[in-house]
Design an enzyme around this catalytic site. Structure first.
Site: not given
Ligand SMILES: NC(=O)c1ccc[n+]([C@@H]2O[C@H](COP(=O)([O-])OP(=O)(O)OC[C@H]3O[C@@H](n4cnc5c(N)ncnc54)[C@H](O)[C@@H]3O)[C@@H](O)[C@H]2O)c1
Length: 249
Positions: A140, A153
């Site tokens: 990401s 995360y």
């Protein structure tokens, strides 16, 4: 990609679904791994893959379970004899603004899904990936950007980028390429599952530099490119499909 045997985790939904369906449209057979409660979505993806004339294997398997990860890989190898492409895409995300409120339970779930699941599946799959094969991880933009709401995360996404670099250096001698796709903001169930309505409003009002949030179908071609012969000179890299955010890496 004609005849390639592929696995996409989280292939029931969002970005994973786009990659799985586009693999099938390019001629690959696709096994998808997903949480058992997502069976209805998985059945829809299977139908889309079969409509494209390819085979689809379904694995309702929580990847936080090491033995379950091994079973998935063994079953795919039993059915197809090899794994040409493994896409580690399944992840969970929680949006919590303050480290004080990140519970150990949440931290554990994020690590177990995004890091351990990726590790266990990859470890089991590598012996079955032939020369010319490929591993792709959905990391990401957050690994580079450091958004304040996404501590645990983002830690897992940074770990995935590091894993891609290390594994590329390990596996190139076997003819296996390893890369990451790093999405920016994309419309999938991941975001509303993680954010309350005011956080969603904020997310929506601060889109990517290109002026909007992306669609999963805009991510799928990056997986096809990396998995196919067109990506044969690319390994250890991150492709940033993020609507124009400049990141260093
Ligand atoms: N949507 C975005 O804006 C965005 C941005 C950057 C990166 N990503 C990454 O893209 C990837 C795909 O996310 P998405 O947005 O398509 O989300 P999504 O919620 O649509 O899909 C994620 C899927 O992962 C699977 N999954 C989750 N936990 C699992 C577990 N323990 N075992 C097995 N399967 C599990 C589920 O089946 C779920 O449907 C993720 O790695 C995510 O981190 C998404």
């Amino acid at each position: 990609m004609v005849g390639k045997k592929t696995i996409v985790t989280g292939g029931d939904s969002g970005i994973g679904r786009a990659a799985a369906v586009m693999f099938a449209l390019e001629g690959a057979d696709v096994a998808i791994v997903y949480l058992p409660e997502e069976q209805v979505d998985a059945d829809k993806v299977k139908a889309m893959i079969e409509t494209a004339g390819r085979q689809c294997l379904l694995f309702p398997q929580d990847i936080r379970d090491e033995a379950g990860c091994k079973r998935v890989i063994e079953s795919v190898v039993q059915a197809w004899g090899r794994i040409d492409v493994l896409v580690n895409n399944a992840s969970v995300m929680y949006s919590i603004p303050d480290i004080a409120d990140v519970t150990t339970e949440q931290f554990d779930r994020t690590m177990k899904t995004n890091v351990y699941g990726t590790f266990w599946l990859t470890k089991a799959a590598v012996p079955h990936i032939p020369k010319g094969g490929s591993i792709i991880v959905t990391a990401s933009q957050v690994a580079y950007a450091g958004p304040p709401m996404l501590l645990d995360y983002s830690m897992t996404k940074g770990a995935q980028v590091a894993m891609v670099r290390v594994l590329s250096n390990q596996l190139l001698s076997k003819g296996i390429r390893v890369n990451a796709v790093c999405p920016g903001p994309v419309w999938t169930p991941l975001q509303p599952a993680a954010m309350d309505s005011s956080q969603m409003k904020e997310w929506h009002s601060s889109p990517a530099p290109i002026g909007r949030i992306g669609q999963p179908s805009e991510l799928g071609p990056a997986y096809v490119f990396l998995a196919s012969a067109d990506g044969s000179f690319i390994s250890g890299q991150s492709i940033h499909v993020n609507g124009g955010a400049i990141v260093s890496g």
